[in-house]
Structures are given as structure tokens and as C-alpha cells.
Design an enzyme around this catalytic site. Sequence first.
Site, short mmCIF file in Angstrom:
data_model
loop_
_atom_site.label_atom_id
_atom_site.label_comp_id
_atom_site.label_asym_id
_atom_site.label_seq_id
_atom_site.Cartn_x
_atom_site.Cartn_y
_atom_site.Cartn_z
N ASN A 171 43.07 47.62 31.74
CA ASN A 171 42.78 46.32 32.82
C ASN A 171 44.04 45.44 32.71
O ASN A 171 44.33 44.91 34.31
CB ASN A 171 41.42 45.75 32.90
CG ASN A 171 41.79 44.24 31.83
OD1 ASN A 171 41.85 44.53 30.93
ND2 ASN A 171 41.66 42.92 33.01
N ASP A 281 38.29 47.07 25.77
CA ASP A 281 38.41 45.60 26.09
C ASP A 281 38.57 45.36 27.85
O ASP A 281 38.07 45.99 28.30
CB ASP A 281 39.76 45.82 25.50
CG ASP A 281 39.88 43.41 25.47
OD1 ASP A 281 39.60 43.41 24.81
OD2 ASP A 281 41.13 43.64 25.93
N HIS A 285 36.21 43.91 34.36
CA HIS A 285 37.36 43.59 34.64
C HIS A 285 37.88 44.32 35.37
O HIS A 285 38.73 44.78 36.04
CB HIS A 285 38.69 42.64 34.36
CG HIS A 285 37.52 41.33 33.42
ND1 HIS A 285 37.60 40.56 34.39
CD2 HIS A 285 37.58 40.86 31.91
CE1 HIS A 285 37.04 39.19 33.21
NE2 HIS A 285 36.57 40.13 32.01
N GLU A 324 33.43 46.31 25.58
CA GLU A 324 32.93 45.24 25.50
C GLU A 324 32.92 44.68 26.64
O GLU A 324 33.96 44.41 27.56
CB GLU A 324 34.37 43.98 24.70
CG GLU A 324 34.52 42.70 24.78
CD GLU A 324 35.91 42.56 24.97
OE1 GLU A 324 35.24 40.71 25.34
OE2 GLU A 324 36.65 42.23 25.64
#
Length: 562
Positions: A171, A281, A285, A324
Site C-alpha cells: 500500500n 502489512d 488500507h 494485518e
Amino acid sequence: MKKLLIVIPILALICSCKEVKKDSIIEKQSETITEETKKNVPFFWEGANIYFLLTDRFNSGKTDNDTTLNRKDSTAVLRGFEGGDISGISKKIDANYFNDLGINAIWFTPIVEQVHGPTNEGTGNTYAYHGYWAKDWTAIDPNFGTKKDLEDLVKKAHAKGIRVILDVVLNHTGPVTEFDPVWPEEWVRTEPKCEFTTYENTTACTLVANLPDILTESDEPVELPDALLAKWKEEGRLSQELDELNLFFERTGYPRAPRFYIIKWLTDYIHEFGVDGFRVDTVKHVNENAWSELKKEAEYAFQTWKKKNPSKVLDDNSFYMVGEVYNYGISSGREFDFGDKKVDYFDYGFSSLINFDLKNDAHKDYETVFKKYNALLNTKLKGKSVLNYLTSHDDGSPFDRERKKPYIAANMLLLTPGASQVYYGDETLRPLNIEGAEGDAHLRSNMNWEDLDSLPSVKKVHEHWQKLGTFRANHPAVGAGKHKRLSKKPYVFSRMFVNKEYKDKVVLALDLPKGKKSLKVKGFFGDGTKLYDTYSNTEVIVQNGKVSLDNDFDTALLELVE
């Protein structure tokens, strides 16, 4: 189930007899663990025991890469590179550190090339020692090592039955520094900053200031950044990289949009090295369809690698992806609530999500926690899993920050249903409060190997983690099986796991009194059954629905003796 003959130094020996001489077997420990693990204990991600470490902070294997790319500026406390690297992890694999701890998968922070310069956001200079500030996804950062180092690590890990999980970021790029210009506007947005109150202002925004956000929702074709092309040309690999990209886009038919370039670059590590999984990760987002696309290409790469390397294949498991989703907890079931929208990330390629609930649940009694997780994993989350943790690299409220409850922490983490994430130093009382450090730097100190070598109190705690971890690794039932309490006082419980022809059943007990104790196993193990307590190295026989032990341990780990 067949009895496993696995030797763990310092620990109780697991065997089907009452006494075994350690010295006669320790020399062949590595070979024995590898072969017995592969032959007798099938691996299930739902019950994995995963070790998470910061590549730069765990162990240094080489000193000639401690300072690279002219990263010579002074930094705030624990905000620069400390010297840990990929080869340092390999050295601990060679030394059987992970096998002795019952670890069957290793996850380490991202190793792709990071931004070269430091940032200064009010806490003093900070370099990208943590690995989450990518500059070039196609290269490994020289501070962490080389592709040959990664190749060696994967080979060594697989030879010992350990899976390898790469930490990946889709991201955002790294921050803008004096040496690292912003990516083109066709690739990234630099504002607004996320507010985290709606789906839109959590996904279409920058996570923090000066962390350019990849336009992962865009399907518009983009050209490669001039800076990246110039870098590849200088390194003599421009033609190779462009040819590979052409082949990827021809095969897949994807538009040359930003996310697909990065997906290609990330999955190259699977094609080339056969890594077993991704820890993803900042999942929430990114628009969720991107994760389905990443999983599709990761699985393709994994199966392709297996076909090309049949002798190196560990099992027939699919590629593993754990996400996550910050603040997701098992109590939420399958969905994460953005406030105005709910998303089931399990529907978008994830086998598991990191569970943020356990650090709070761990303050409750064992049965309350075990019963809750057993119920959820066998109803709302059936067929999926969660990755439990108590400490991490960016959670400022860990379960036991002062390291005053290491035995409870071990019991809660390693015995709660689900997969477990041991954060480096959980097992050695690594300090989480460092003088002069600020923010998450406290959580990221260097691994305290000296304490393990010299302090009896640390060695004792470490032995407990080894015993529980080894038992967990040898018995998928512990993490993936169904839980049932057999006795309230003393606290005795069972775990049973069945997968096709494979069946595993164990009994465990916690908070036991010193001296003589009687453990109820009625209804789970019949009279006359021979059991072995791996915690105290004692063989027992079930009589009148119970087994008797006489020792000073407060823990029992009972397995079948064939």
C-alpha cells in the site's frame, strides 16, 4: 499416533521409555527433527508456531554489511541499522534455535531495498531499519544481505521442516528523503492523511504524513518511474526486468496499473526461492480486491515452484497469506467494521488474520480464553484461522510489557487455539522499555542473546517456552484441535484434531500443585493407556480414569505412547 523420538537440549526428552541418555542422540538432533517432523507430524497452518523477528535486530551474521548505501548519519535511539541480517537468521537455524523452541515457521520483517536517506519527524533521524519503507521491490537491501543469503536461508529452513514467511507491503512506498524522491503522481497519492473513521478515509489516503500511498484502486496503465529505470540500468539489469514484466503482463492480461507491477515483484520471491507464505502489512488500507489478485498470483508462483522443484516440496499445503488488519480481533468473527462498511477479508485470499484480542484476553483465566477461541474457530471462523500474539513491533500495549508474567504469557500464547506468533525475545525476557528510546523503538531492541547465555532466570523461562513450543509443534491438536475441559481443579484439558486419516489427541494441565497430583483423563484416554508427560519425562498409565504424577512442576503435557 506414533511416538516421536525428538531430542531437545536442556529440555525434557520425549521418548517411549522412562530413561534416555541425551548424549547418545544430541549429535543427530538436526537430522532426527527434520526426518521425524516430515514423516510423522503433518503441518497445518491453523496450528502453526510462528516466530516473528526484526531482521535488523535479531542476529548479525556478517559485519561487512552493517553500514551500506552511505547510511552514516547519527540517529535517535534504536532508529538506525544495528547490524542484524538474513545470514544471522540462518546461523540460528543452523544452531537449531528455532527447532529447539518448537518453531515451524519464521516470519521476518521486509528485506526489499529501502529508502537510502533518513527521515526526521521530530524524534531524531530514522533510517528504514524496519523494512517497511520500500524503494525497490525487486532488490534486497544490502544492509539485510543478498538474494544468495535469502536462497540459503530458505534451503536451511526447509531442511529442518521450517516454513518461511515474507513480510510484504503493497500500500505504500518509503517516505520522501533527500536521496529518495517521491514516485510519480500516476503511482501514488501524497494526501489526504487517513482519518480511520470510514472505509474511504481509511483506504484512499496516506497512512501517515510523508508516506506516499500506492494507487491500488486504479486500473489505469502507468509507466515505470524514470528513477527506477535509471537504477536498473546502472545495475545492469534493465533489459531483464523489462522482459520479465512483459512476460508477466502477457500471461495475466492485467493492465499495467501500479498494484500489478508490485504484485509481480512480490511474487517473484516465490518463483525464485519457494517461500511458503506472506504476512501482508496494512491490509485495510488497500481495496480488498487487490488481495485476491495477490493471492492468485502467489498461489500460481508457489505451484509453479513446486513443479520445478519436486524434491524440495515439504507438503501439499497451499500458499499461506496472513493479514494485518490493524485492530481486527477474533471476537469480530469474519468481518472487520469500518463504521460505514464491513469487509470479510477471509473472502479475499487470506487464510488467517492477526488477532489483536489475545493481548487483552490473556488477563482472564485460561479456561475462559481457551473455551472462547475454541467456540469461535469452530463456528464463525470454521475453515479459517487467526494468528495470536501478545507482543509485537508496533503494539504499544503488549500483554506483559514489564516481562513479569513470562510463564503465563507462554501458556496463553502457545496453548490458546489458533496459530501462535512468538515475537523475538518473548522467550528470553527481552526488555520492552529502553532508556532514551521513544515510541515503537522500545519494542524493537536487539535480541538479548547475552542474557540467555548468562542469566539463570532467563534460561529457566526459555526452557518453559521450549517445552511448550516443542509439544505444540509435535501435536497439531494443541493449536488446531478442539478444546475440552476435563477437570476444573486441578485444571486439566484435552485437545483433539482429526484431518482425514490423521488423528492427534493430547491432555494438558496447568497450575498444578507441587508433589503428588492426580489428573483426570476419563472419557478421553481409557484405563490401561500408556501416556508420556514430556514436561517431566515421566511415563504413566491411566488407572480409574486418572494418571498420577509426583514432581515439582506446575505443568503436564501428556501424549500417547505407542
